[in-house]
Every structure is written in C-alpha cells, then in structure tokens.
Write an enzyme that holds these catalytic residues in place. Structure first.
Site, PDB file in Angstrom:
ATOM      1  N   ASP B   9       0.848  -1.201   0.000  1.00 34.20           N
ATOM      2  CA  ASP B   9       0.000   0.000   0.000  1.00 34.20           C
ATOM      3  C   ASP B   9       0.876   1.240   0.000  1.00 34.20           C
ATOM      4  O   ASP B   9       1.808   1.333   0.804  1.00 34.20           O
ATOM      5  CB  ASP B   9      -0.842   0.053   1.285  1.00 34.20           C
ATOM      6  CG  ASP B   9      -2.084  -0.820   1.199  1.00 34.20           C
ATOM      7  OD1 ASP B   9      -2.269  -1.495   0.177  1.00 34.20           O
ATOM      8  OD2 ASP B   9      -2.864  -0.813   2.181  1.00 34.20           O
ATOM      9  N   LYS B  66      -7.922   0.944  -5.417  1.00 28.03           N
ATOM     10  CA  LYS B  66      -9.108   0.406  -4.762  1.00 28.03           C
ATOM     11  C   LYS B  66     -10.372   1.137  -5.189  1.00 28.03           C
ATOM     12  O   LYS B  66     -10.380   2.370  -5.279  1.00 28.03           O
ATOM     13  CB  LYS B  66      -8.978   0.537  -3.245  1.00 28.03           C
ATOM     14  CG  LYS B  66      -7.979  -0.435  -2.616  1.00 28.03           C
ATOM     15  CD  LYS B  66      -7.988  -0.280  -1.104  1.00 28.03           C
ATOM     16  CE  LYS B  66      -6.848  -1.007  -0.420  1.00 28.03           C
ATOM     17  NZ  LYS B  66      -6.995  -2.467  -0.433  1.00 28.03           N
ATOM     18  N   GLY B 138      -5.292  -2.679   8.703  1.00 30.15           N
ATOM     19  CA  GLY B 138      -4.976  -1.528   9.541  1.00 30.15           C
ATOM     20  C   GLY B 138      -4.770  -1.864  11.007  1.00 30.15           C
ATOM     21  O   GLY B 138      -4.704  -0.972  11.839  1.00 30.15           O
ATOM     22  N   GLY B 220      -0.169  -3.496   4.030  1.00 25.73           N
ATOM     23  CA  GLY B 220      -0.733  -2.151   4.013  1.00 25.73           C
ATOM     24  C   GLY B 220       0.015  -1.261   4.961  1.00 25.73           C
ATOM     25  O   GLY B 220       1.149  -0.837   4.710  1.00 25.73           O
TER      26      GLY B 220
END
Lengths: 189, 277
Positions: B9, B66, B138, B220
């Site tokens: 990411d 995304k 996350g 990410g």
C-alpha cells in the site's frame, strides 16, 4: 525453477508431467545442483534485486557462461537479455542472449493479449498468452528467431538459452517445454 | 505474475518509489493506509486520479487501485486510468449493500477479499481473477488473516476428500456455484491465485501466511507505519521468497526497528472484514 518470485509453480508441474524432476532454486547452493534452469515470468525488477541479495548473480552468470540450458519466459527473458529498455537503472542484465528488449513494451496489464503462434520446429500453432510482455527491439546475428507476432520476435534461441516473451506455462500445452527439455538432453522425443 | 511477492500500500509517489526500490511486485495506490482510515473515520473513497497517475509515472511495476464494494462508477474511472488491477475493497466504505461489482463487465482484472471459501467463490463467479484473504486491515495483527486463510485452505482440502454427491451439499453450504466447487474437487486449489492481506506487519508474519498457503502477500499499514519503512519493506520481500528458510529469516528480521504498533481485535469499533458478503 528459479523460485525467487513469479510463476514458477506452473512451469514445474508441466516439467514434472514430462517425467523430469524439478527443485525450487532460491540459493546459490541450490543453483549448483541443477542440470537446466527455468527463469519464470514475474516482476524482473523484483527478481533482479533478489538475485543480488541472495548472492546468486555471479554464480548464475558463471553457469550461463558454462552453457547451462535455460528457458526464460517474460521477466526471465528480460533478465537474460543483453540490453533492457524501460527497466530500472539498477536492474541487472545477465547478458546471456544477444537481444535488446523493452520492458512492458506492449503496455500495461490491460494491454495483455493472446495469439496463435507458428513456432519453428513445432507443427501446429501454439496458443500464447502475453501479460505485460517485453518487446524484442533487436535480435543479434547469432540469435535464432523461432516465432514472431506482427513482425517482432517473441521466441528466440541462442546456444543453450531459449527465451519467450509470452507464458508457455499457461497454455495447457507442453510442446514448448518438451522441445526445450529435448534440446537440453533431459528427455528424448 | 505477482506470485511469490509482496504488494505494498502506498499513498504517494515517494512511498511508491520506496516500495519499488525494496522489490515490491506491485503497489496499491490509496488515499490513506487502512490504519489511518480506521483512526480518521468518515467515508473512504477511491483515490484522486492525479495521485494514481503520479504513482503510475513514478514506478514501472504494476499499479493497483481500490474501488468501493459495489461502486462500478469508481471502477470505470480506474479502468479508464489504465490501472493494472482494481481491488474491490472492504477497506473503503461500501457503496452497495447487496451487490458487488459485476466484474465481467470490465477488461481490467479485479482482486477481491474473502473471509471464507464461499465468499471467495462468489467473488470469482462475479469475475474476480485474484482473491486475497481479508484479515483485518490496519491492525498490524495477523490473527484474522490466519483465521481466514485457514478457513479457506481447510475447506479446499475437505472438498478434495468429498465424493461427487457431497459436492452438491458443499455448494449449498458455501452458497457458491457448483461448477466452481467441482473444479476445486478436481484440482485441489482455487481456480485463481490466492494471496493474503490484512494485518501483516513483519517478515515472520509473511513467512507464516506463505507457509499456510498464500501465494503472495499484501502489506498495508505494516510498512509505512513501521520505524524504518525501506528496511521493513525489503525484509518482507525477502521473507516472501525465503519463507521456508529460517536461517535467512533470522537475517532479514534483524535490526528492523519497531514494527507498527498494532491493535487488539476485540477492541475494534469497526471490523472491516465484515463488509462484503
């Protein structure tokens, strides 16, 4: 199978089905044990870095110099070529086949395509899948061009090194692997 | 061609450069990494096209972006931007509570998340050509990724043992098309590649999920929320290659500074993995 990154598993299952044992090569020690090497598709920048970090660049150059039979597809073709255009400045070239290739020469993922190829030495057309494929912009005098698309070489051979811009491992067709293994003396047709 | 690699990411061209320099096989362009989305709240949408184009001109590896679940309008824009893959992602706020995007209507390939095999097969039947186990994005906590991966791989193994009559029941239980279930019974694997995402924060995490059957990993927040992103990124790349070689893993895991802080799953207000169906 050079197994640093990429589509090595599909190559392995075709080669195993032809009765030849395979191992995954991730270290220089493993590299010393193989009779022939497949360098698969994937990201050439990633593989180039991993070749360096695993200390395999020089051992691989040495074995290529020594006549190791290699099949390089897509990213493998890029790594084996003498000159790479649109690569990263720090990308390594093994210089094993006298080609100039342009990385992602056909465009981004969405420009991926399929084509039926007439291949020298293979009777019926071969269905080839091109994914973010490299374009061969120059083939040296010692290079045999075995197949073309729109006037550009997509399958080439020089000595023990065979390279394809496409993914023969995705075709459900073992003829190209069969002929490469036979040339390498690992099977008889 | 992304197999055996790491997709990272990134939120700007500078991060994309760090990711490519570290050996990423692709980057995922998004506005905020999931841990920031979680912290900031609000509606999370497709990224600014200008940011995506900035990343496309900076790196030579594939660029993914995304779209919200069900938001075919965002997906059309991303396709027109020539992104290499679209991730129909639960990390963004869903746009449709009943329908995922009809991915057959697009030429760009789609990646979708799944928490179990039924979800994976429904996404494949809608045209996804790459599945990632969702994990819990996350959090820097790999426990959900492991749960989802084990569930998917475990059911694939069980289907491999089922007889032809039992496959009808499997299709019913999974709420998935019978032909896809039959294909798994025959081949012993998903019809498309299977990657792992959501909570991977260290080389050891990458090594474990690869050994559990993931063919690549998405990282990410784990990279750019760690102390030394460039080091962490290249360590995770090496871990994805040498995932079965503990001696090399010792080397790459050493001297990385702190990994991202991470969150306990039980304390989360929003579970992103529950988005999508």
């Amino acid at each position: 199978m050079l197994a640093l990154q990429g589509a090595f598993a599909a190559h392995a299952s075709i080669i195993e089905s032809l009765g030849v044992a395979t191992i995954e090569v991730r270290t220089k020690e493993q590299l010393q044990t193989v009779d022939a090497l497949v360098m698969p598709g994937g990201e050439s920048t990633t593989m180039s870095m991993l070749l360096e970090r695993s200390g395999m660049l020089d051992p691989l150059r040495y074995r290529l110099n020594d006549g190791l039979a290699v099949l390089g597809t897509c990213a493998g073709m890029i790594l084996l070529a003498v000159d790479v255009l649109d690569g990263r400045a720090d990308q390594h070239s093994l210089g094993a086949i006298d080609l100039t290739v342009r990385r992602n020469g056909y465009g981004r993922q969405i420009a991926s395509f399929e084509a039926d190829l007439d291949i020298v030495g293979i009777d019926e057309p071969f269905h080839a899948v091109f994914i973010r494929a490299p374009v061969v912009e120059r083939a040296g005098p010692g290079v045999e061009v075995l197949a073309m698309v729109d006037g550009q070489p997509v399958l080439c051979r020089e000595g023990a090194v065979t390279v394809a811009a496409f993914h023969p491992e995705l075709a459900g067709d073992d003829r190209l692997h069969r002929s490469w293994l036979a040339d390498a003396g690992l099977i008889s047709i | 061609m992304l197999k055996g690699g790491v997709v990272m990411d990134v939120v700007n061209p500078d991060q994309a450069k760090i990711a490519e320099d570290a050996g990423a096989v692709a980057v995922m362009a998004l506005e905020r990494v999931p841990s920031d989305i979680r912290r900031d709240g609000g509606v999370s949408r497709m990224s600014d096209p200008e940011m995506i184009q900035g990343i496309q001109t900076t790196v030579s590896i594939p660029v993914m972006a995304k779209a919200r679940i069900g938001h075919f309008g965002e997906a059309q824009i991303l396709q027109a931007l020539d992104v290499d893959y679209i991730d129909e992602s639960e990390v963004l706020t869903p746009a449709d509570e009943a329908h995922h995007i009809d991915k057959w209507a697009f030429t760009v390939p789609f990646v979708c998340g799944a928490t179990n095999l039924g979800e994976a097969l429904r996404r494949i039947s809608e045209g996804a050509c790459l599945i990632r186990s969702k994990g819990e994005a996350g959090t820097g906590n790999v426990v959900e990724a492991v749960r989802h991966l084990r569930s998917i791989m475990g059911d694939i193994r069980k289907i491999g043992q089922a007889d032809s009559a039992e496959l009808f029941d499997w299709a019913k239980q999974l709420q998935a098309p019978l032909p896809l279930v039959q294909e798994i019974a025959e081949t012993g694997e998903l019809p498309v590649p299977m990657f792992c995402a959501g909570g991977i924060a260290t080389p050891a995490d990458a090594s474990m999920v690869m050994q559990l059957g993931a063919q690549s990993v998405f990282v990410g927040s784990g990279i750019f929320k760690s102390d030394e992103p460039a080091k962490m990124a290249s360590a995770i790349v090496e871990a994805a290659t040498h995932f079965r070689d503990p001696d090399i893993l010792v080397k790459v895991s050493t001297g990385l500074g702190d990994a991202m802080k991470g969150l306990e799953i039980a304390t989360l207000e929003t579970k992103l993995a529950e988005r999508g169906w």
